[in-house]
Write an enzyme that holds these catalytic residues in place. Structure first.
Site, PDB file in Angstrom:
ATOM      1  N   GLY A 160      12.220  -4.160  18.955  1.00 41.62           N
ATOM      2  CA  GLY A 160      11.811  -2.884  19.545  1.00 41.62           C
ATOM      3  C   GLY A 160      12.807  -1.754  19.444  1.00 41.62           C
ATOM      4  O   GLY A 160      12.727  -0.803  20.218  1.00 41.62           O
ATOM      5  N   ASN A 183      13.010   0.566  17.181  1.00 42.94           N
ATOM      6  CA  ASN A 183      12.268   1.790  16.871  1.00 42.94           C
ATOM      7  C   ASN A 183      11.490   2.287  18.085  1.00 42.94           C
ATOM      8  O   ASN A 183      11.429   3.492  18.339  1.00 42.94           O
ATOM      9  CB  ASN A 183      11.326   1.590  15.678  1.00 42.94           C
ATOM     10  CG  ASN A 183      11.961   2.003  14.375  1.00 42.94           C
ATOM     11  OD1 ASN A 183      12.551   3.064  14.260  1.00 42.94           O
ATOM     12  ND2 ASN A 183      11.828   1.156  13.368  1.00 42.94           N
ATOM     13  N   LEU A 217       3.409  -6.866  13.482  1.00 46.04           N
ATOM     14  CA  LEU A 217       3.164  -7.668  12.292  1.00 46.04           C
ATOM     15  C   LEU A 217       1.730  -8.150  12.099  1.00 46.04           C
ATOM     16  O   LEU A 217       1.436  -8.781  11.083  1.00 46.04           O
ATOM     17  CB  LEU A 217       4.114  -8.875  12.294  1.00 46.04           C
ATOM     18  CG  LEU A 217       5.595  -8.525  12.323  1.00 46.04           C
ATOM     19  CD1 LEU A 217       6.446  -9.786  12.342  1.00 46.04           C
ATOM     20  CD2 LEU A 217       5.969  -7.631  11.152  1.00 46.04           C
ATOM     21  N   ILE A 231      -4.404  -4.773  11.833  1.00 50.67           N
ATOM     22  CA  ILE A 231      -5.258  -4.036  12.756  1.00 50.67           C
ATOM     23  C   ILE A 231      -6.717  -4.242  12.336  1.00 50.67           C
ATOM     24  O   ILE A 231      -7.071  -4.003  11.186  1.00 50.67           O
ATOM     25  CB  ILE A 231      -4.899  -2.530  12.749  1.00 50.67           C
ATOM     26  CG1 ILE A 231      -3.443  -2.312  13.176  1.00 50.67           C
ATOM     27  CG2 ILE A 231      -5.860  -1.735  13.627  1.00 50.67           C
ATOM     28  CD1 ILE A 231      -3.103  -2.787  14.572  1.00 50.67           C
ATOM     29  N   ASN A 277       2.121   3.722  11.042  1.00 49.48           N
ATOM     30  CA  ASN A 277       3.044   2.616  10.830  1.00 49.48           C
ATOM     31  C   ASN A 277       4.254   3.115  10.050  1.00 49.48           C
ATOM     32  O   ASN A 277       4.160   4.098   9.314  1.00 49.48           O
ATOM     33  CB  ASN A 277       2.346   1.510  10.026  1.00 49.48           C
ATOM     34  CG  ASN A 277       3.207   0.283   9.846  1.00 49.48           C
ATOM     35  OD1 ASN A 277       3.846  -0.194  10.777  1.00 49.48           O
ATOM     36  ND2 ASN A 277       3.245  -0.244   8.634  1.00 49.48           N
ATOM     37  N   HIS A 292       7.071   1.602   7.300  1.00 48.82           N
ATOM     38  CA  HIS A 292       7.362   0.463   6.432  1.00 48.82           C
ATOM     39  C   HIS A 292       8.725   0.685   5.782  1.00 48.82           C
ATOM     40  O   HIS A 292       9.024   1.800   5.347  1.00 48.82           O
ATOM     41  CB  HIS A 292       6.282   0.323   5.356  1.00 48.82           C
ATOM     42  CG  HIS A 292       6.438  -0.909   4.537  1.00 48.82           C
ATOM     43  ND1 HIS A 292       6.077  -2.159   5.003  1.00 48.82           N
ATOM     44  CD2 HIS A 292       6.965  -1.111   3.303  1.00 48.82           C
ATOM     45  CE1 HIS A 292       6.355  -3.062   4.079  1.00 48.82           C
ATOM     46  NE2 HIS A 292       6.895  -2.452   3.041  1.00 48.82           N
ATOM     47  N   ASP A 351      -0.373  -1.974   4.433  1.00 49.21           N
ATOM     48  CA  ASP A 351       0.516  -0.989   3.797  1.00 49.21           C
ATOM     49  C   ASP A 351      -0.155  -0.138   2.719  1.00 49.21           C
ATOM     50  O   ASP A 351       0.494   0.284   1.766  1.00 49.21           O
ATOM     51  CB  ASP A 351       1.748  -1.697   3.201  1.00 49.21           C
ATOM     52  CG  ASP A 351       2.545  -2.438   4.260  1.00 49.21           C
ATOM     53  OD1 ASP A 351       2.604  -1.954   5.404  1.00 49.21           O
ATOM     54  OD2 ASP A 351       3.083  -3.505   3.946  1.00 49.21           O
ATOM     55  N   GLU A 402      14.766   5.361   9.515  1.00 52.11           N
ATOM     56  CA  GLU A 402      13.710   5.127  10.507  1.00 52.11           C
ATOM     57  C   GLU A 402      14.021   5.871  11.792  1.00 52.11           C
ATOM     58  O   GLU A 402      13.166   6.584  12.332  1.00 52.11           O
ATOM     59  CB  GLU A 402      13.570   3.627  10.797  1.00 52.11           C
ATOM     60  CG  GLU A 402      13.011   2.830   9.638  1.00 52.11           C
ATOM     61  CD  GLU A 402      13.008   1.331   9.896  1.00 52.11           C
ATOM     62  OE1 GLU A 402      12.514   0.614   9.021  1.00 52.11           O
ATOM     63  OE2 GLU A 402      13.487   0.867  10.956  1.00 52.11           O
TER      64      GLU A 402
END
Length: 187
Positions: free
Chosen positions: A12, A14, A83, A86, A100, A102, A143, A172
Site C-alpha cells: 500500500g 502508493n 492484483l 475487475i 490503474n 502499471h 493492462d 509512481e
C-alpha cells in the site's frame, strides 16, 4: 464530495502516497479496500485514519463488492497494487472511472502475471534501455485500457531489477496522485 475507493492487495505504499497528496484538499474522501485480510495497506489505512474494509475474491466476482461501492456512493476507483481482474459488471458501472498504474511502458511487459518485480526482472533480462510507468483506465483485459499518462526512466546496463524498481517507484509516487487529481476534476 467525491468518494474515491482505493483497491490494494499488498503493502500500500502508493495508496499512502495518494492519501497524503490529497490531505488538506477539500471535497475528496477515501476508503481503502483489500482482498487480503493481512495486507499491510490495512495497517497504513489505520495509521492514516482512512476508513478501510476487506472483501473476498468471490464478492468481487458475484457483484456484492460492487453493490457495496454503489451503496457507498463511490465516484472513482483507484487500483494501487491490486492484483485481481475487475469484472465486467464493475466496468459497466464505472466506465473510464477505474484507473490503474502499471510499472512498465505498456504495452510492453503487461498482461496476466506481469506485476511487481516480475516486470522489472523482465525489463532487465531483455536489455531494455528505458522503463517507466503507465497510468491507464481499465477494460476487460489485463493492462490494455486507454493510456492516460506515461513517464520514463533510463535503464542502465548495470542496473539490477531492484534498481529499476526503485526508479519506477519514484515515478509512481511523483505522478500517480496528480494524474488521479486531474481525472477526478473531470468527473
Amino acid at each position: 464530495m467525491k468518494n474515491i475507493a482505493i483497491l490494494a492487495s499488498g503493502s500500500g505504499s502508493n495508496a499512502e502516497n495518494i492519501v497524503n497528496y490529497f490531505k488538506g484538499k477539500e471535497g475528496i474522501s477515501f476508503k481503502i479496500y483489500s482482498n487480503k485480510k493481512d495486507a499491510f495497506v490495512l495497517e497504513r489505512a489505520k495509521r492514516l485514519g482512512v476508513p478501510f474494509d476487506t472483501f473476498l475474491k468471490s464478492e468481487l466476482e458475484n457483484g456484492s463488492f460492487l453493490s457495496k461501492l454503489v451503496a457507498e456512493k463511490t465516484d472513482f476507483v483507484v487500483l494501487a497494487g491490486f492484483l485481481l481482474k475487475i469484472p465486467d459488471d464493475m466496468l459497466a458501472v464505472f466506465p473510464d472511472k477505474i484507473v490503474n498504474i502499471h510499472p512498465s511502458l505498456l504495452p510492453k511487459y503487461g498482461g496476466r502475471g506481469m506485476y511487481g518485480m516480475k516486470v522489472h526482472e523482465a525489463v532487465v533480462a531483455a536489455g531494455e534501455k528505458e522503463s517507466g510507468i503507465t497510468i491507464h483506465t481499465i477494460d476487460d483485459h489485463y493492462d490494455e485500457g486507454s493510456v492516460v499518462f506515461q513517464a520514463t526512466v533510463p535503464v542502465l546496463p548495470t542496473d539490477s531489477p531492484d534498481e529499476v524498481a526503485h526508479k519506477v517507484h519514484e515515478l509512481e509516487y511523483k505522478y500517480f496522485p496528480s494524474v488521479i487529481e486531474d481525472m477526478i476534476s473531470k468527473l
